[in-house]
Design a protein around this motif. Structure first.
Motif, short mmCIF file in Angstrom:
data_model
loop_
_atom_site.label_atom_id
_atom_site.label_comp_id
_atom_site.label_asym_id
_atom_site.label_seq_id
_atom_site.Cartn_x
_atom_site.Cartn_y
_atom_site.Cartn_z
N LYS A 145 -11.81 -6.23 -1.04
CA LYS A 145 -11.06 -7.41 -0.60
C LYS A 145 -10.98 -7.49 0.92
O LYS A 145 -10.33 -8.40 1.46
CB LYS A 145 -9.64 -7.37 -1.19
N GLY A 146 -11.60 -6.52 1.60
CA GLY A 146 -11.61 -6.55 3.06
C GLY A 146 -10.44 -5.87 3.73
O GLY A 146 -10.24 -6.03 4.95
N THR A 147 -9.66 -5.11 2.96
CA THR A 147 -8.52 -4.42 3.55
C THR A 147 -9.00 -3.25 4.40
O THR A 147 -9.72 -2.38 3.90
CB THR A 147 -7.59 -3.87 2.44
N PRO A 148 -8.64 -3.20 5.69
CA PRO A 148 -9.05 -2.06 6.52
C PRO A 148 -8.49 -0.75 5.96
O PRO A 148 -7.37 -0.71 5.45
CB PRO A 148 -8.41 -2.38 7.89
N LEU A 149 -9.28 0.31 6.06
CA LEU A 149 -8.90 1.59 5.47
C LEU A 149 -7.56 2.10 6.01
O LEU A 149 -6.74 2.62 5.25
CB LEU A 149 -10.01 2.61 5.74
N HIS A 150 -7.34 1.93 7.30
CA HIS A 150 -6.12 2.51 7.89
C HIS A 150 -4.86 1.80 7.40
O HIS A 150 -3.77 2.35 7.50
CB HIS A 150 -6.18 2.47 9.42
N ARG A 175 -6.00 12.03 -4.05
CA ARG A 175 -7.22 11.64 -4.78
C ARG A 175 -6.96 10.46 -5.71
O ARG A 175 -7.89 9.67 -5.98
CB ARG A 175 -7.77 12.83 -5.55
N ALA A 176 -5.73 10.32 -6.18
CA ALA A 176 -5.42 9.17 -7.03
C ALA A 176 -5.50 7.86 -6.26
O ALA A 176 -5.54 6.78 -6.87
CB ALA A 176 -4.01 9.34 -7.61
N MET A 177 -5.54 7.94 -4.93
CA MET A 177 -5.65 6.73 -4.11
C MET A 177 -7.08 6.23 -4.01
O MET A 177 -7.32 5.10 -3.55
CB MET A 177 -5.10 7.00 -2.70
N LEU A 178 -8.07 7.04 -4.39
CA LEU A 178 -9.47 6.67 -4.18
C LEU A 178 -9.85 5.37 -4.89
O LEU A 178 -10.45 4.48 -4.26
CB LEU A 178 -10.38 7.82 -4.60
N PRO A 179 -9.53 5.18 -6.17
CA PRO A 179 -9.88 3.90 -6.81
C PRO A 179 -9.17 2.71 -6.15
O PRO A 179 -9.74 1.62 -6.04
CB PRO A 179 -9.42 4.08 -8.26
N TYR A 180 -7.93 2.94 -5.75
CA TYR A 180 -7.17 1.87 -5.09
C TYR A 180 -7.85 1.47 -3.77
O TYR A 180 -8.01 0.28 -3.48
CB TYR A 180 -5.75 2.34 -4.83
N ILE A 181 -8.27 2.48 -3.01
CA ILE A 181 -8.92 2.19 -1.73
C ILE A 181 -10.23 1.45 -1.95
O ILE A 181 -10.55 0.49 -1.23
CB ILE A 181 -9.14 3.50 -0.95
N GLU A 182 -10.98 1.86 -2.96
CA GLU A 182 -12.23 1.15 -3.27
C GLU A 182 -11.96 -0.31 -3.60
O GLU A 182 -12.66 -1.22 -3.13
CB GLU A 182 -12.95 1.84 -4.45
N HIS A 207 0.83 -1.20 0.00
CA HIS A 207 0.00 0.00 0.00
C HIS A 207 0.87 1.26 0.00
O HIS A 207 0.59 2.23 -0.71
CB HIS A 207 -0.92 0.01 1.21
N CYS A 208 1.92 1.23 0.80
CA CYS A 208 2.87 2.34 0.83
C CYS A 208 3.49 2.55 -0.54
O CYS A 208 3.57 3.68 -1.05
CB CYS A 208 3.95 2.07 1.88
N ARG A 257 -13.67 6.83 12.96
CA ARG A 257 -14.07 7.16 11.59
C ARG A 257 -13.43 6.20 10.58
O ARG A 257 -14.04 5.89 9.56
CB ARG A 257 -13.69 8.61 11.27
N LEU A 258 -12.23 5.76 10.87
CA LEU A 258 -11.58 4.81 9.98
C LEU A 258 -12.34 3.49 9.91
O LEU A 258 -12.43 2.85 8.87
CB LEU A 258 -10.14 4.56 10.43
N LYS A 259 -12.91 3.08 11.05
CA LYS A 259 -13.68 1.84 11.08
C LYS A 259 -14.96 1.95 10.26
O LYS A 259 -15.40 1.01 9.62
CB LYS A 259 -14.03 1.47 12.52
N GLN A 260 -15.58 3.13 10.29
CA GLN A 260 -16.89 3.30 9.67
C GLN A 260 -16.82 3.89 8.27
O GLN A 260 -17.73 3.72 7.47
CB GLN A 260 -17.75 4.20 10.56
N GLY A 261 -15.73 4.62 7.97
CA GLY A 261 -15.68 5.40 6.74
C GLY A 261 -15.09 4.64 5.57
O GLY A 261 -14.64 3.51 5.66
N GLY A 262 -15.12 5.35 4.45
CA GLY A 262 -14.56 4.83 3.21
C GLY A 262 -13.75 5.92 2.54
O GLY A 262 -13.19 6.80 3.21
N PRO A 263 -13.70 5.91 1.23
CA PRO A 263 -12.90 6.90 0.50
C PRO A 263 -13.30 8.34 0.81
O PRO A 263 -12.48 9.25 0.68
CB PRO A 263 -13.16 6.55 -0.96
N GLU A 264 -14.57 8.56 1.21
CA GLU A 264 -15.00 9.93 1.50
C GLU A 264 -14.21 10.53 2.66
O GLU A 264 -14.12 11.76 2.78
CB GLU A 264 -16.51 9.96 1.82
#
Length: 340
Positions: A286-291, A274-281, A31-32, A319-326
């Protein structure tokens, strides 16, 4: 987003290694690396160290997964058994890494207990056997070494050239030298990165003594300007560690232009985020935690107004547990726009 087996995109890894981001445990994961690649298309990126035993005995081949967009990307292996390193290399080559590097520099207790890392500076003949075995399994993938200038009671002015002579004799053509001695007893890994004095002149002297050997310099480099200065003094490459992680935009955003002469535009930190948004989605499916992704982005606005608030939003566990790309957009809203 794993690699396509056998695919290898970089033909001149030495050119890529003019600037590289050091292998750092718990930091330079896939991810890094994907985020760092948003900032620089040219810089060589290293994996975390992967032990040969984890691949061969543990079957943990998932540790080798990466995205093709990470190229140029190098794998660092840890180990001291030639046969096991050869098998680990054989496995790794199917993933198409641009380089496979042997760790002869890590001073941690765990690495020492496995008889690899910096402790191998005491046994150049064993390291030579290891790299020969790795080369026999690597095909056309370059096998390189990252080392210290010496350990404990060794005199670096004697130990380092003897080590490099052994590497050249084993067919190694590329070595990156952390310009500090490692104290295996008495200093922890953090102290080993800070307390032993840097000896850049010794690294330059090795380049003069062994002009046929590609030599990179590592240790204490905290800016792109410093990297340029070291290159101008005569080393073939510069590897940057923690500064590249904590201040990724400062180190990487101008690297393509200043180090490689590319004419590509500099990526703004907001654009990289912002270029990370599609990657995060894709990772969320795949179940990867946002953090797991956002933790590597905390330093992208280092030194800019609003950087602390940006980090605070992306470090809010609830917020990391509940949030997404937003959540990234919320964090970006905290950063004061730069004047045009």
């Amino acid at each position: 987003m794993s690699a396509e087996p056998g695919k290898q995109r970089v033909t001149d890894v030495r050119r890529a290694a003019r600037l590289s981001v050091a292998p750092m445990m718990d930091w330079t994961d896939r991810h890094c690396r994907w985020f760092h690649r948003r900032l620089s298309r040219e810089t060589l990126l290293y994996t975390e160290m992967v032990t040969a035993a984890a691949l061969v005995r543990g079957g943990a081949h998932y540790l080798l997964d990466y995205d093709q967009d990470e190229h140029p990307v190098a794998l660092q292996l840890g180990g001291s058994d030639p046969a096991m390193l050869a098998e680990a290399t054989r496995i790794a080559t199917t993933f198409g890494y641009d380089e496979i590097n042997l760790n002869v520099g890590c001073p941690s207790d765990r690495v020492q207990s496995g008889c690899f890392g910096a402790v191998l500076m005491r046994d150049p003949a064993l390291v030579a056997d290891c790299v020969k075995a790795m080369q026999g399994a690597a095909g056309d993938t370059p096998v390189t070494v990252k080392c210290r200038i010496g350990v404990d009671e060794q005199d670096p002015a004697q130990a380092l050239p003897a080590f490099l002579e052994a590497m050249i004799g084993a067919g190694v053509r590329q070595v990156t030298i952390h310009a500090r001695k490692a104290w295996l007893q008495g200093l922890n890994p953090k102290e080993n990165r800070e307390i032993p004095p840097l000896d850049y002149p010794l690294v330059l002297a090795m380049k003069a003594r062994f002009p046929e050997l590609w030599i990179g310099l590592n240790g204490g480099v905290t800016s792109l300007e410093q990297a340029q200065d070291h290159l101008a003094e005569g080393v073939d490459g510069v590897m940057i560690g923690r500064a590249a992680y904590h201040q990724p935009w400062d180190i990487l955003a101008h690297a393509d232009q200043r180090i490689y002469g590319a004419d590509t535009p500099v990526v703004a930190p907001e654009e990289a985020v912002r270029a990370m948004l599609p990657y995060i989605e894709a990772e969320r499916t795949k179940g990867t935690p946002l953090h797991h992704v956002t933790r590597h982005m905390l330093g992208v606005f280092a030194g800019r107004p609003g950087a602390r608030a940006f980090r605070r939003v992306l470090s809010d566990h609830q917020r990391l547990k509940q949030g997404g790309p937003e959540l990234l957009e919320d964090a970006l809203a905290e950063v004061v726009p730069q004047a045009a």
